[in-house]
Motif scaffolding. Structure first.
Motif, PDB file in Angstrom:
ATOM      1  N   ASP A 170      51.200 -92.994-101.422  1.00 54.67           N
ATOM      2  CA  ASP A 170      50.502 -92.863-102.704  1.00 54.67           C
ATOM      3  C   ASP A 170      49.591 -91.640-102.708  1.00 54.67           C
ATOM      4  O   ASP A 170      49.272 -91.093-103.770  1.00 54.67           O
ATOM      5  N   ALA A 171      49.187 -91.212-101.525  1.00 56.23           N
ATOM      6  CA  ALA A 171      48.292 -90.056-101.422  1.00 56.23           C
ATOM      7  C   ALA A 171      48.973 -88.753-101.828  1.00 56.23           C
ATOM      8  O   ALA A 171      48.297 -87.777-102.175  1.00 56.23           O
ATOM      9  N   LEU A 172      50.305 -88.713-101.792  1.00 57.82           N
ATOM     10  CA  LEU A 172      51.006 -87.485-102.152  1.00 57.82           C
ATOM     11  C   LEU A 172      50.726 -87.094-103.601  1.00 57.82           C
ATOM     12  O   LEU A 172      50.359 -85.951-103.900  1.00 57.82           O
ATOM     13  N   GLU A 173      50.909 -88.042-104.512  1.00 53.15           N
ATOM     14  CA  GLU A 173      50.680 -87.759-105.933  1.00 53.15           C
ATOM     15  C   GLU A 173      49.206 -87.484-106.201  1.00 53.15           C
ATOM     16  O   GLU A 173      48.865 -86.641-107.044  1.00 53.15           O
ATOM     17  N   ILE A 174      48.316 -88.174-105.492  1.00 49.67           N
ATOM     18  CA  ILE A 174      46.886 -87.915-105.651  1.00 49.67           C
ATOM     19  C   ILE A 174      46.567 -86.471-105.265  1.00 49.67           C
ATOM     20  O   ILE A 174      45.820 -85.766-105.961  1.00 49.67           O
ATOM     21  N   GLY A 175      47.134 -86.023-104.153  1.00 49.32           N
ATOM     22  CA  GLY A 175      46.917 -84.642-103.719  1.00 49.32           C
ATOM     23  C   GLY A 175      47.413 -83.629-104.733  1.00 49.32           C
ATOM     24  O   GLY A 175      46.732 -82.641-105.039  1.00 49.32           O
ATOM     25  N   VAL A 176      48.611 -83.871-105.258  1.00 49.45           N
ATOM     26  CA  VAL A 176      49.164 -82.969-106.280  1.00 49.45           C
ATOM     27  C   VAL A 176      48.257 -82.938-107.503  1.00 49.45           C
ATOM     28  O   VAL A 176      47.892 -81.869-108.015  1.00 49.45           O
ATOM     29  N   HIS A 180      40.733 -67.671-105.939  1.00 46.57           N
ATOM     30  CA  HIS A 180      40.379 -68.985-105.413  1.00 46.57           C
ATOM     31  C   HIS A 180      41.480 -69.437-104.456  1.00 46.57           C
ATOM     32  O   HIS A 180      42.666 -69.230-104.722  1.00 46.57           O
ATOM     33  N   PHE A 181      41.079 -70.098-103.371  1.00 45.82           N
ATOM     34  CA  PHE A 181      42.043 -70.488-102.334  1.00 45.82           C
ATOM     35  C   PHE A 181      41.646 -71.844-101.783  1.00 45.82           C
ATOM     36  O   PHE A 181      40.470 -72.104-101.496  1.00 45.82           O
ATOM     37  N   ALA A 182      42.634 -72.727-101.625  1.00 39.95           N
ATOM     38  CA  ALA A 182      42.387 -74.048-101.051  1.00 39.95           C
ATOM     39  C   ALA A 182      43.453 -74.378-100.023  1.00 39.95           C
ATOM     40  O   ALA A 182      44.650 -74.187-100.268  1.00 39.95           O
ATOM     41  N   ALA A 183      43.026 -74.855 -98.870  1.00 38.85           N
ATOM     42  CA  ALA A 183      43.930 -75.459 -97.886  1.00 38.85           C
ATOM     43  C   ALA A 183      43.768 -76.970 -97.976  1.00 38.85           C
ATOM     44  O   ALA A 183      42.716 -77.469 -98.399  1.00 38.85           O
ATOM     45  N   LEU A 184      44.812 -77.713 -97.587  1.00 39.13           N
ATOM     46  CA  LEU A 184      44.844 -79.162 -97.788  1.00 39.13           C
ATOM     47  C   LEU A 184      45.141 -79.899 -96.487  1.00 39.13           C
ATOM     48  O   LEU A 184      45.877 -79.385 -95.631  1.00 39.13           O
ATOM     49  N   HIS A 185      44.597 -81.111 -96.370  1.00 37.29           N
ATOM     50  CA  HIS A 185      44.970 -81.964 -95.239  1.00 37.29           C
ATOM     51  C   HIS A 185      44.892 -83.426 -95.651  1.00 37.29           C
ATOM     52  O   HIS A 185      43.914 -83.880 -96.244  1.00 37.29           O
ATOM     53  N   LEU A 186      45.946 -84.168 -95.327  1.00 33.96           N
ATOM     54  CA  LEU A 186      46.011 -85.602 -95.565  1.00 33.96           C
ATOM     55  C   LEU A 186      45.387 -86.392 -94.417  1.00 33.96           C
ATOM     56  O   LEU A 186      45.406 -85.947 -93.268  1.00 33.96           O
ATOM     57  N   GLY A 203      42.565 -92.486-101.883  1.00 37.77           N
ATOM     58  CA  GLY A 203      41.646 -92.490-103.011  1.00 37.77           C
ATOM     59  C   GLY A 203      40.392 -91.691-102.757  1.00 37.77           C
ATOM     60  O   GLY A 203      39.622 -91.419-103.681  1.00 37.77           O
ATOM     61  N   LYS A 204      40.152 -91.296-101.512  1.00 35.19           N
ATOM     62  CA  LYS A 204      38.991 -90.481-101.171  1.00 35.19           C
ATOM     63  C   LYS A 204      39.380 -89.005-101.139  1.00 35.19           C
ATOM     64  O   LYS A 204      40.432 -88.644-100.595  1.00 35.19           O
ATOM     65  N   ILE A 205      38.550 -88.164-101.725  1.00 38.58           N
ATOM     66  CA  ILE A 205      38.745 -86.715-101.692  1.00 38.58           C
ATOM     67  C   ILE A 205      37.486 -86.067-101.120  1.00 38.58           C
ATOM     68  O   ILE A 205      36.367 -86.371-101.557  1.00 38.58           O
ATOM     69  N   GLY A 253      37.072 -63.350-102.713  1.00 40.80           N
ATOM     70  CA  GLY A 253      37.479 -64.596-103.340  1.00 40.80           C
ATOM     71  C   GLY A 253      36.695 -65.780-102.816  1.00 40.80           C
ATOM     72  O   GLY A 253      35.882 -65.661-101.889  1.00 40.80           O
ATOM     73  N   GLN A 254      36.931 -66.929-103.417  1.00 35.67           N
ATOM     74  CA  GLN A 254      36.301 -68.176-103.000  1.00 35.67           C
ATOM     75  C   GLN A 254      37.342 -69.073-102.345  1.00 35.67           C
ATOM     76  O   GLN A 254      38.515 -69.042-102.715  1.00 35.67           O
ATOM     77  N   ALA A 255      36.880 -69.889-101.394  1.00 41.63           N
ATOM     78  CA  ALA A 255      37.830 -70.722-100.662  1.00 41.63           C
ATOM     79  C   ALA A 255      37.193 -72.040-100.236  1.00 41.63           C
ATOM     80  O   ALA A 255      35.976 -72.133-100.058  1.00 41.63           O
ATOM     81  N   THR A 256      38.051 -73.039-100.071  1.00 39.92           N
ATOM     82  CA  THR A 256      37.621 -74.328 -99.552  1.00 39.92           C
ATOM     83  C   THR A 256      38.781 -74.996 -98.825  1.00 39.92           C
ATOM     84  O   THR A 256      39.920 -74.509 -98.862  1.00 39.92           O
ATOM     85  N   TYR A 257      38.465 -76.103 -98.175  1.00 39.06           N
ATOM     86  CA  TYR A 257      39.452 -76.900 -97.445  1.00 39.06           C
ATOM     87  C   TYR A 257      39.296 -78.332 -97.939  1.00 39.06           C
ATOM     88  O   TYR A 257      38.202 -78.898 -97.855  1.00 39.06           O
ATOM     89  N   VAL A 258      40.360 -78.903 -98.468  1.00 41.14           N
ATOM     90  CA  VAL A 258      40.283 -80.166 -99.189  1.00 41.14           C
ATOM     91  C   VAL A 258      40.913 -81.284 -98.357  1.00 41.14           C
ATOM     92  O   VAL A 258      42.062 -81.175 -97.912  1.00 41.14           O
ATOM     93  N   GLY A 259      40.157 -82.356 -98.168  1.00 39.91           N
ATOM     94  CA  GLY A 259      40.673 -83.531 -97.494  1.00 39.91           C
ATOM     95  C   GLY A 259      41.166 -84.559 -98.500  1.00 39.91           C
ATOM     96  O   GLY A 259      40.501 -84.825 -99.501  1.00 39.91           O
TER      97      GLY A 259
END
Length: 429
Positions: free
Chosen positions: A406-412, A196-202, A209-211, A381-387
């Motif tokens: 505050d978004a940092l801790e939410i992302g973690v 499983h693989f995820a890339a992230l962007h703030l 609060g939105k994901i 594998g499976q992958a996604t990109y998370v906002g």
């Protein structure tokens, strides 16, 4: 600074924001992150061990790289890791937790800043609170300082999480801006065993609060540097002796924008830079351009790229000048995998700080994590990109860009909860 391990996530983000490093120059950032993760028991792969250095795009010249290394050393980059990197930035850190019988999960964050100057306005929070960029013409205007911070936060929280079994690989990617670092990092064997693989962007204009569990279908993109080489001459006395490189460039610009858009999907073109420093009485012997094309699908991007190259060739021929092109950056497109999107969405829904979960949404722009995602999918594998919403008060790539920390801790927490659920699912299979 001797270490970043004593900094909270907001403090770390502010430190990285104050010392931004543009693509392929992220020596301080990479070294500091490598030091903390090494001390946490991660196996650390640095520089050419983290990516295929021969596949890098848009690399600055050797003098620029050396100046960036010297600056990083002066600003506290640990020598051990700086030396291990040599002239190539990038980091992959991996660690197995508990008996290691669970899944192999990759998380990609990017590290580089943009080549632009940060606002000094009194109402721009980084300037008002003393953590605005101290590097001229470099600024974290896209949230990559926050992405890197979330990567460190994931490593820290995993060390105190008992209910994850498996292996985590953290990809700290250089040179995302311009689409230059994803391709070389995707060429390594580090992605062959990922389940499983995820890339992230703030940010991305989403509120804190939105994901978005499955950002997908970015536009494929290619960026090319173009140089026209003509012959200088006096514009008044002997214009016939010149071969006008600037005229070739302007001819190209007009016809690049005239490329027909494609019936099968969205296509884009833009000329972002033109340089031809001459006195007004000199026929321009040299001109430079930076051009980008985009397409909704990879084949549409290639259509635009082929057409652009044809225009450049004939614009040069019309004005009897030579020309060279160099691929500066490139991305592709992808779709997120349903099972992983569902896992991220379910994990996000369980968090008190998350107020809005969207399963899928088109990115709209371009993203070079696309190459890592496609490689993982090609390997099974499976992958996604998370906002991760961060209520950015100004748009990305603007001089007043900032994020809600505050978004940092939410992302973690969103990533950690996803890892735990994937681990549990794996053990039940």
């Amino acid at each position: 600074m001797a270490t970043i391990s004593e900094l909270s996530l907001p403090e770390l983000r502010r430190d990285l924001h104050k010392y931004p490093e543009a693509g392929w120059k992220e020596f301080r950032t990479t070294s500091l992150i490598a030091e903390e993760l090494d001390e946490r028991g991660y196996t650390v792969h640095l520089g050419a061990s983290a990516l295929d250095a021969e596949e890098r795009l848009g690399v600055p010249n050797d003098d620029e790289i050396e100046r960036a290394r010297d600056r990083a050393r002066d600003e506290g980059a640990p020598k051990t890791y700086l030396d291990q990197m040599g002239s190539v930035t990038g980091l992959i850190a991996e660690k197995t937790f508990h008996e290691g019988s669970g899944p192999v999960i990759g998380v990609r964050v990017d590290m580089d800043a943009l080549e632009m100057t940060e606002s000094g306005d009194a109402d721009h929070r980084p300037a008002a609170e003393g953590f605005a960029s101290c590097h001229p013409n470099e600024m974290h205007a896209c949230g990559h300082d926050g992405h890197t911070t979330i990567g460190v936060g994931i490593a820290r929280k995993l060390d105190v999480t008992d209910d994850f079994t498996g292996t985590v690989k953290l990809f700290f990617q250089p040179a995302e801006e311009g689409g230059r670092g994803g391709l070389p990092m995707s060429k390594t064997a580090h992605l062959t065993d990922i389940d499983h693989f995820a890339a992230l962007h703030l940010g991305l204009d989403n509120e804190t609060g939105k994901i978005i569990a499955g950002y997908e279908r970015p536009l494929s993109n290619a960026k090319i540097d173009v140089e026209f080489h003509g012959e200088s001459a006096h514009a008044g006395k002997a214009p016939n002796e010149g071969r006008n490189a600037l005229q070739a460039a302007t001819t190209a610009i007009q016809n690049l924008y005239a490329i027909p858009r494609h019936e099968e999907g969205a296509t884009r073109i833009n000329v972002g830079q033109v340089h031809s420093p001459n006195a007004q009485n000199v026929i321009a012997g040299h001109a430079q351009m930076r051009v980008e094309v985009r397409g909704e699908a990879a084949n549409l991007n290639e259509y635009m790229l082929d057409a652009a190259n044809r225009v450049l060739e004939h614009a040069a021929g019309m004005h009897a000048v030579e020309y060279d092109t160099d691929l500066y950056g490139k991305t592709t497109t992808f779709e997120a995998d349903t099972e992983l999107v569902t896992a991220v969405a379910d994990a996000a829904q369980s968090l008190d700080a998350v107020t809005n979960v969207v399963e899928r949404e088109p990115i709209g722009a371009s993203e070079d994590a696309s190459y890592l995602i496609k490689r993982v999918q090609a390997e099974g594998g499976q992958a996604t990109y998370v906002g991760i919403g961060a209520s950015n008060p100004s748009g990305h790539h603007t001089s007043r860009f900032d994020i809600d920390e505050d978004a940092l801790e939410i992302g973690v927490d969103a990533v950690i909860e996803t890892l735990k659920r994937l681990s549990t699912t794996y053990s039940q299979q």
